[in-house]
Design an enzyme around this catalytic site. Structure first.
Site, PDB file in Angstrom:
ATOM      1  N   GLY A  12       0.853  -1.376   0.026  1.00 55.99           N
ATOM      2  CA  GLY A  12      -0.058   0.145   0.097  1.00 55.99           C
ATOM      3  C   GLY A  12       0.746   1.298  -0.107  1.00 55.99           C
ATOM      4  O   GLY A  12       0.632   2.106   0.874  1.00 55.99           O
ATOM      5  N   ARG A  15       0.474   5.864  -2.095  1.00 58.63           N
ATOM      6  CA  ARG A  15       0.480   7.118  -1.530  1.00 58.63           C
ATOM      7  C   ARG A  15       0.490   7.023   0.133  1.00 58.63           C
ATOM      8  O   ARG A  15       0.624   6.113   0.735  1.00 58.63           O
ATOM      9  CB  ARG A  15      -0.925   7.742  -2.058  1.00 58.63           C
ATOM     10  CG  ARG A  15      -2.137   6.810  -1.576  1.00 58.63           C
ATOM     11  CD  ARG A  15      -3.381   7.171  -2.454  1.00 58.63           C
ATOM     12  NE  ARG A  15      -4.586   6.303  -2.163  1.00 58.63           N
ATOM     13  CZ  ARG A  15      -5.279   6.817  -0.953  1.00 58.63           C
ATOM     14  NH1 ARG A  15      -5.266   7.626  -0.206  1.00 58.63           N
ATOM     15  NH2 ARG A  15      -6.378   5.668  -0.732  1.00 58.63           N
ATOM     16  N   VAL A  59      -4.057  -7.511  -1.869  1.00 60.25           N
ATOM     17  CA  VAL A  59      -3.641  -8.301  -0.576  1.00 60.25           C
ATOM     18  C   VAL A  59      -4.746  -9.397  -0.189  1.00 60.25           C
ATOM     19  O   VAL A  59      -4.134 -10.411   0.455  1.00 60.25           O
ATOM     20  CB  VAL A  59      -2.994  -7.592   0.552  1.00 60.25           C
ATOM     21  CG1 VAL A  59      -1.890  -6.632   0.101  1.00 60.25           C
ATOM     22  CG2 VAL A  59      -4.151  -6.613   1.119  1.00 60.25           C
ATOM     23  N   ASN A  87       1.351  -2.417   5.230  1.00 58.23           N
ATOM     24  CA  ASN A  87       0.801  -1.133   5.283  1.00 58.23           C
ATOM     25  C   ASN A  87      -0.694  -0.900   4.630  1.00 58.23           C
ATOM     26  O   ASN A  87      -1.646  -0.165   5.059  1.00 58.23           O
ATOM     27  CB  ASN A  87       1.482   0.090   4.812  1.00 58.23           C
ATOM     28  CG  ASN A  87       0.659   1.426   4.654  1.00 58.23           C
ATOM     29  OD1 ASN A  87       0.437   1.970   5.976  1.00 58.23           O
ATOM     30  ND2 ASN A  87       0.413   1.785   3.621  1.00 58.23           N
ATOM     31  N   SER A 139      -3.684   0.521  14.296  1.00 61.99           N
ATOM     32  CA  SER A 139      -4.311   1.792  14.547  1.00 61.99           C
ATOM     33  C   SER A 139      -4.730   1.966  15.860  1.00 61.99           C
ATOM     34  O   SER A 139      -5.050   1.050  16.298  1.00 61.99           O
ATOM     35  CB  SER A 139      -5.567   2.098  13.603  1.00 61.99           C
ATOM     36  OG  SER A 139      -6.374   3.157  13.843  1.00 61.99           O
ATOM     37  N   TYR A 152     -13.319  -1.819  10.884  1.00 59.22           N
ATOM     38  CA  TYR A 152     -11.921  -1.481  10.826  1.00 59.22           C
ATOM     39  C   TYR A 152     -11.238  -1.693  12.185  1.00 59.22           C
ATOM     40  O   TYR A 152     -10.186  -2.126  12.226  1.00 59.22           O
ATOM     41  CB  TYR A 152     -11.727  -0.068  10.584  1.00 59.22           C
ATOM     42  CG  TYR A 152     -10.561   0.768  10.370  1.00 59.22           C
ATOM     43  CD1 TYR A 152      -9.833   0.184   9.174  1.00 59.22           C
ATOM     44  CD2 TYR A 152      -9.917   1.380  11.185  1.00 59.22           C
ATOM     45  CE1 TYR A 152      -8.575   1.072   8.806  1.00 59.22           C
ATOM     46  CE2 TYR A 152      -8.778   2.090  11.201  1.00 59.22           C
ATOM     47  CZ  TYR A 152      -7.985   1.999   9.890  1.00 59.22           C
ATOM     48  OH  TYR A 152      -6.653   2.513   9.732  1.00 59.22           O
ATOM     49  N   ALA A 154     -11.932  -3.970  14.162  1.00 62.21           N
ATOM     50  CA  ALA A 154     -11.712  -5.355  14.600  1.00 62.21           C
ATOM     51  C   ALA A 154     -10.447  -5.888  13.946  1.00 62.21           C
ATOM     52  O   ALA A 154      -9.789  -6.820  14.177  1.00 62.21           O
ATOM     53  CB  ALA A 154     -13.174  -6.233  14.149  1.00 62.21           C
ATOM     54  N   LYS A 156      -7.940  -4.204  12.930  1.00 66.37           N
ATOM     55  CA  LYS A 156      -6.753  -3.461  13.685  1.00 66.37           C
ATOM     56  C   LYS A 156      -6.187  -4.240  14.954  1.00 66.37           C
ATOM     57  O   LYS A 156      -5.226  -4.321  15.183  1.00 66.37           O
ATOM     58  CB  LYS A 156      -6.658  -2.105  13.572  1.00 66.37           C
ATOM     59  CG  LYS A 156      -7.020  -1.522  12.381  1.00 66.37           C
ATOM     60  CD  LYS A 156      -5.516  -1.499  11.421  1.00 66.37           C
ATOM     61  CE  LYS A 156      -5.617  -0.806  10.085  1.00 66.37           C
ATOM     62  NZ  LYS A 156      -4.453  -0.988   9.384  1.00 66.37           N
ATOM     63  N   ILE A 185      -3.976  11.147  11.695  1.00 62.37           N
ATOM     64  CA  ILE A 185      -2.773  11.598  10.600  1.00 62.37           C
ATOM     65  C   ILE A 185      -3.622  12.495   9.646  1.00 62.37           C
ATOM     66  O   ILE A 185      -4.509  12.131   8.886  1.00 62.37           O
ATOM     67  CB  ILE A 185      -2.223  10.443  10.286  1.00 62.37           C
ATOM     68  CG1 ILE A 185      -1.741   9.617  11.301  1.00 62.37           C
ATOM     69  CG2 ILE A 185      -1.066  10.838   9.189  1.00 62.37           C
ATOM     70  CD1 ILE A 185      -0.697  10.172  12.321  1.00 62.37           C
TER      71      ILE A 185
END
Length: 242
Positions: A12, A15, A59, A87, A139, A152, A154, A156, A185
């Site tokens: 990933g 960018r 992935v 990532n 995260s 998300y 779960a 991470k 971020i």
């Protein structure tokens, strides 16, 4: 830190955080392998000091990932991967009441299963090499949860557990595995926030500001270079999760 003669794969990395991490390793002398679900743009490739190798795959597609790494390790002159940075990830935010099973599964399949899919073939080679570093992008949401991000969070949280298990399995072969847990971020997502939403979030962050992608990249370099850290999750969040 000097990573000359080391090969780093960052998934990933077309960018955002992934690209910042890849640039940081490039600036530290490493040979970088970029990855994207779609082809990496020429302007991204040309932004590196040393021309990077590129890989393209999803992935979450375990069969394609396996075939890709099988071919990669067969390439003449390819000596292996010294540092893997997992990532690649996605979000599909929705309150649990309105979240479809498909949206929950897709996020988990990409973020958690995808991390496993990429890690397994690289980890096997690292076992034979008797050295290696794996950095998994978790995260702060995986540590504290977040409204509208059950899928998300779960995925991470699962990455943090996977990191600890890999660290225990790899330690005797000199393989270190750590996770990075970014908070808020600066990104397209934060740019899209309303002034009211931005102020509410900033009020929860003790340092009263959002982080930068370089803040995360700096931690990646530190973890890759520290030979006595493994199984840890380093939170980069300005104090949000205190």
């Amino acid at each position: 830190m000097d990573f000359t003669n080391q090969t780093v794969l960052v998934t990933g990395s077309s960018r955002g955080i992934g690209l910042a991490v890849a640039h940081a390793f490039d600036n530290a002398g490493a040979r970088v392998i970029l990855h994207g679900r779609s082809a990496i743009k020429d302007e991204v490739i040309n932004s590196f000091k040393q021309k990077p190798m590129t890989l393209q795959f999803d992935v979450a597609d375990a069969e394609t990932v396996e075939a890709t790494f099988k071919d990669l390790y067969k390439q003449e002159g390819f000596e292996g991967i010294d540092i893997l940075v997992n990532n690649a990830g996605i979000t599909k935010d929705q309150l649990v009441m309105g979240m479809s099973p498909a949206d929950f599964a897709q996020v988990v399949n990409t973020n958690l299963n995808g991390t496993f899919n990429v890690t397994q073939p690289v980890f096997k080679k690292m076992i034979r090499q008797k050295h290696g570093v794996i950095l998994n992008m978790a995260s702060v949401v995986g540590q504290m949860g977040n409204v509208g991000q059950a899928n998300y969070a779960a995925s991470k949280a699962g990455i943090i557990g996977l990191t600890k298990s890999l660290a225990k399995e790899g330690a005797k072969r000199n393989i270190r595995v750590n996770a990075i847990a970014p908070g808020m971020i600066i990104s397209d997502m934060t740019d899209a926030l309303s002034d009211k939403a931005r102020e509410a979030i900033l009020n929860e962050i003790p340092l009263s500001r959002f982080g930068s992608i370089d803040d995360v990249a700096d931690v990646a370099l530190f973890l890759a270079g520290n030979d006595y850290m493994t199984g840890q999750t380093i939170t980069v969040d300005g104090g949000l999760y205190i």
